[in-house]
Scaffold this active site. Structure first.
Site, PDB file in Angstrom:
ATOM      1  N   ASP A 156       1.204  -1.491   0.402  1.00  0.00           N
ATOM      2  CA  ASP A 156       0.027   0.027   0.205  1.00  0.00           C
ATOM      3  C   ASP A 156       0.975   1.171  -0.149  1.00  0.00           C
ATOM      4  OD1 ASP A 156       0.697  -0.286   2.629  1.00  0.00           O
ATOM      5  OD2 ASP A 156      -0.720   0.384   3.819  1.00  0.00           O
ATOM      6  N   TYR A 249       9.859   4.374   2.626  1.00  0.00           N
ATOM      7  CA  TYR A 249      10.992   3.067   3.256  1.00  0.00           C
ATOM      8  C   TYR A 249      12.870   3.776   2.450  1.00  0.00           C
ATOM      9  CZ  TYR A 249       7.383   0.677   5.024  1.00  0.00           C
ATOM     10  OH  TYR A 249       6.830  -0.505   5.984  1.00  0.00           O
TER      11      TYR A 249
END
Length: 423
Positions: A156, A249
């Protein structure tokens, strides 16, 4: 339609169930888990929706499946906590999909994922497999050895990034700003998102409407950049220098020193233990979990979103209607930096025939270098030998010496029984 969830005792399964209830077109749901106690605890949370059964027998669960959601966690949260603890003791990053922690998680998960893929190929050869299991790109690639294009990985994070950038640009079309991803997961108001990379290692390189790229205007607007999470996480000056917007990330690569010592796995282990022991209810636990995820930059407590991506993917395949979603699929000729069989994370066109990657812009050199390095590590993990595992640790961009790599490998083998095959 028979949907099987592997890892059916996992904490986030009720989110998937909520999405299934809202969709209303799944007839039968089968939950499988190796832990009967966790399975029963989650089954008790679910209310309404499709006819639901739970089993610890994998072959029984898979027979007759139309779709399989693979959401396993080999070693459980205790394994994740160990991954982080060992990495931190060596002075390196321990996050479950990035750095030493990601390598360790991949090494113990790949053999299990391959076995599951072989069983699906034998027992449910027509099933479509949607992989949630982390590290998602690596595990999807391992399962694709036996399932080919019938396994598709999801995450997601890219959709969340596109949604937040769209909001900052004032683009409010369906598919990027709603509660879920509906219909067209990477477009809205005639806008397309040029996103590419690997799972948890991707960059938004363009936001195009007609012949115009809206991203340079956003990057030039400091106030607009600070209005969403990635702008605050990476900072205005760095994003303007970079010229693209990284997936959240990338924080672990760009701000490694600041990210060291993150004890997320230990926190979740302690928190969820209270739920599974019946000390606290599921919803309270979920809200606490979401409130503490990258908490310094989160805009809201609204959790997840991966369940909506999975349902949109499933619906596009089942209904034969075309959708566009950012997915983890075999590369083909999409990114020149990796080979055709490498699983990459890019926009795809999806219909009854599966997911096909769409053209994207070439990655800039700094991004291409990271993608090449991390994919090389993935391939070493897939080899499944001690020599390859040592190389995987030593060559990862976030592990700083061969001596550290050897000590990491030896310690993980000692701490994880599932890594005995590397002895």
């Amino acid at each position: 339609m028979r949907l099987v969830i592997l890892g059916g005792g996992g904490f986030r399964v009720p989110l998937v169930h909520r999405a299934l209830v809202a969709a209303g077109w799944v007839d039968e749901l089968v939950l499988h888990d190796v832990d009967a106690t966790r399975l029963a605890r989650i089954r008790a949370v679910l209310d309404g929706g499709p006819r639901t059964t739970a089993t610890t027998d994998l072959d029984e669960a898979l027979r007759g499946a139309d779709f399989v959601f693979s959401a396993i966690r080999v070693g459980g949260l205790a394994g994740r906590a160990t991954d982080e603890e060992v990495a931190h003791a060596h002075g390196v990053l321990g996050q479950e999909t990035v750095g030493a922690g990601g390598v360790a998680y991949g090494l113990r998960t790949v053999p299990v994922a391959r076995d599951i893929a072989r069983r699906i190929a034998r027992l449910a050869p027509e099933a479509w497999v949607i992989n949630f299991t982390n590290p998602a790109g690596l595990i999807t690639e391992a399962m694709a050895e036996h399932l080919g294009p019938r396994v598709i990985g999801i995450c997601d994070s890219p959709v969340g990034l596109c949604r937040r950038v769209a909001h900052a640009l004032g683009v409010t079309g369906d598919g990027v700003t709603g509660d879920g991803v509906t219909g067209d997961g990477v477009t809205g108001e005639g806008v397309t998102f040029d996103y590419a990379g690997l799972n948890h290692l991707g960059w938004l390189q363009g936001v195009r409407r007609g012949g115009e790229d809206l991203l340079p205007g956003l990057l030039a607007d400091s106030e607009a950049l600070l209005s969403f999470e990635e702008g605050r996480l990476f900072g205005v000056e760095f994003l303007q220098a970079l010229g693209v917007v990284p997936n959240e990330y990338l924080h672990y690569y760009y701000d490694t020193r600041d990210a060291l010592g993150d004890d997320r796995g230990g926190f979740l282990l302690r928190q969820q233990k209270r739920f599974y022991q019946g000390e606290v209810d599921w919803e309270t636990t979920r809200l606490e979990r979401e409130a503490t995820y990258m908490k310094q930059e989160r805009d809201s407590l609204e959790g997840g979103g991966y369940e909506h991506v999975a349902l949109d993917l499933m619906q596009a395949i089942a209904s034969k209607e075309t959708a566009r979603l950012i997915l983890n699929v075999r590369n083909g000729s999409t990114l020149s930096t990796v080979d055709s069989d490498a699983v990459v994370e890019v926009p795809c066109e999806v219909d009854a025939g599966g997911a096909r990657p769409l053209p994207v812009s070439p990655l800039p050199d700094h991004a291409a270098g990271l993608v090449t390095s991390v994919k090389a590590v993935d391939r070493l993990v897939l080899e499944g030998t001690r020599a390859a595992a040592l190389k995987a640790f030593a060559l990862h961009p976030l592990v700083d010496s061969v001596g550290t790599a050897k000590s990491l490998l030896d310690t993980y083998i000692q701490r994880h029984p599932g890594l005995a095959y590397l002895s």
